[in-house]
Design an enzyme around this catalytic site. Structure first.
Site, PDB file in Angstrom:
ATOM      1  N   ASP A 329       2.931  57.014  53.047  1.00  0.00           N
ATOM      2  CA  ASP A 329       3.178  57.907  54.383  1.00  0.00           C
ATOM      3  C   ASP A 329       1.908  58.236  55.032  1.00  0.00           C
ATOM      4  OD1 ASP A 329       5.312  59.620  55.880  1.00  0.00           O
ATOM      5  OD2 ASP A 329       3.629  61.274  55.164  1.00  0.00           O
ATOM      6  N   LEU A 330       2.023  58.260  56.339  1.00  0.00           N
ATOM      7  CA  LEU A 330       0.675  58.399  57.097  1.00  0.00           C
ATOM      8  C   LEU A 330       0.809  59.940  57.606  1.00  0.00           C
ATOM      9  CD1 LEU A 330       0.227  55.473  59.604  1.00  0.00           C
ATOM     10  CD2 LEU A 330      -0.430  55.642  57.154  1.00  0.00           C
ATOM     11  N   ASP A 372       6.598  55.690  60.242  1.00  0.00           N
ATOM     12  CA  ASP A 372       5.095  55.698  59.655  1.00  0.00           C
ATOM     13  C   ASP A 372       5.019  55.498  58.148  1.00  0.00           C
ATOM     14  OD1 ASP A 372       6.377  58.025  58.871  1.00  0.00           O
ATOM     15  OD2 ASP A 372       4.685  59.204  59.218  1.00  0.00           O
TER      16      ASP A 372
END
Length: 452
Positions: A329-330, A372
């Site tokens: 996950d960004l 994302d």
């Protein structure tokens, strides 16, 4: 041994493209009102369901085949009483108000286009048909020949490939060549359209050995197997293959054909048509790529990721190897999107995909499954330590800020890992465990890694 005339080629190629077998030319069967047409041609057309009708200059039926009886539901005696225009739906009008059927069957005849009309079946059903003008009959005081094809089922077929190739090509012969091979010999004849399809100069003398040399080495056995099956089992020849031009260019061709046998069933030769389908293949490949790849990053999408994970789990189980699934996950992505807009956000996702691919092995899968979130499939790992080492390598790839459209953007990651077979032996369980581990890493702070 005579080569078919140009007029006969028209019917042969039309029959091939519509799926007919050429051996039907050796059989018989037609209904004639006053003058009987060529039996072999009629039988070949009937094999395809193509109706044939010959009319005089007043529009009255002179002769027709059994396929026309099937299309109309009328028997021979009933058809003899009909005028050709009466076979079609009477309310189909042109812009000028004239019945289209009357226009079609009135001189001058259009040799370059087909007409779409609806034929009236005896039971009241209306069948969409396509009509071709097949030429005037010599020494008959204006008699003409017509081909009528039922297209009701064809309209349900996938149009991208079949409709464009079959109907447009059958009318215009664009990029279609014909060939004639004396089976078992090196003697091969082809029309002038074929040589350019093989990257050869016009006028090149064809031979079967020259043809085989031009076929891509990886496709030669496939082509020969298809030929042998056609000969041994009396099947229709239909094969797609690549050819390599003298300059190295690779093109795709599709070849269809049938066997010609004598009256005793002895094999005479194979005759058929060939066309270039390179553009079609490229289009199919683009559609295939679009179906399984994220349009923004070009990475595999969720559908392709799930397929690859299923295969990776099967391989890990079969070979007693380790496969790791990594969910990523960004961090800060939502705030970047909100503060700088979607254009910047999209560029961040593209750059993230590039950094992830650079951080792992070429055999590993990097996919974007939405928003994302990215996933990695890492196969043939020695142990969990190797997976965690790869996770640290991924984190290192994001230490430097991204320079996006004049903005220096720091991105942190949250990584969750599950291992097959240690944590789970199914793709579904691996996904669930890696996802939970990722959220645990996210709760622990920036740039954290957690395992299931």
């Amino acid at each position: 041994m005579a080569i078919p005339s140009p007029e006969l080629w028209l019917l042969i190629i039309t029959s091939m493209i519509l799926g007919a077998g050429l051996h039907a030319f050796l059989k018989r069967g037609t209904h004639a009102c006053r003058r009987k047409p060529d039996d072999g041609l009629m039988t070949a057309l009937e094999r395809t369901g193509i109706g044939y009708v010959r009319i005089d200059r007043h529009g009255e039926l002179v002769s027709f085949n059994a396929a026309l009886e099937n299309l109309t539901g009328l028997n021979g005696d009933e058809l003899e009483k009909q005028r050709v225009a009466s076979l079609f739906v009477d309310h189909e009008l042109s812009d000028s108000g004239r019945l289209i059927a009357n226009i079609v069957f009135t001189p001058p005849y259009d040799r370059t286009h087909s007409y779409a009309l609806s034929i009236v079946h005896k039971n009241g059903q209306r069948l969409p048909v396509e009509i071709w003008f097949a030429g005037e009959v010599p020494a008959t005081n204006g008699q003409t020949q017509w081909l009528i094809h039922d297209i009701s089922q064809s309209r349900e077929l996938e149009r991208l490939r079949l409709s464009e190739e079959r109907y447009k090509s059958s009318r215009t012969f664009a990029n279609i060549g014909t060939w004639d091979w004396i089976v078992g010999t090196d003697e091969l004849h082809w029309s002038e359209e074929v040589a350019p399809m093989f990257g050869l100069p016009a006028g090149t003398t064809p031979s079967y050995s020259l043809f085989c040399e031009a076929v891509h080495p990886d496709d030669r056995q496939h082509v020969k197997d298809n030929e042998n099956a056609c000969i041994a089992q009396n099947l229709k020849h239909d094969v797609e293959y690549r050819v390599v031009w003298p300059d190295g260019t690779v093109r795709w061709l599709r070849e269809t054909g049938n066997l010609l046998r004598d009256e005793r069933g002895g094999l005479m030769r194979m005759i058929g048509a060939v066309r270039d389908i390179t553009e079609q293949k490229e289009l199919e490949q683009r559609y295939q790529h679009m179906a399984y790849h994220d349009p923004l990053t070009g990475l595999p999408n969720r559908g392709l990721f799930e397929q690859r994970l299923d295969l990776a789990v099967q391989r890990a189980t079969r070979h007693h190897a380790n496969t790791a699934l990594m969910f990523i996950d960004l961090g800060k992505f939502k705030s970047i999107n909100d503060n700088y807009g979607h254009v910047v956000g999209d560029e961040v996702l593209v750059e993230a995909g590039s950094r992830l691919k650079a951080a792992v092995r070429a055999t590993d899968t990097v996919a974007r499954i939405g928003g994302d979130e990215f996933v990695l499939i890492l196969e043939d790992l020695k142990n969990l330590d190797e997976a965690e080492n790869l996770a640290q390598k991924v984190l290192a790839a994001f230490r430097e800020p991204m320079e996006i459209l004049g903005h220096s953007l720091a991105i942190d990651l949250s990584i969750g890992i599950s291992i097959c077979p240690d944590n789970a032996a199914s793709a579904h369980e691996l996904i669930d465990l890696a996802d939970k581990a990722m959220y645990a890493a996210k709760a622990a702070g920036a740039n954290q890694v957690r395992t299931a």
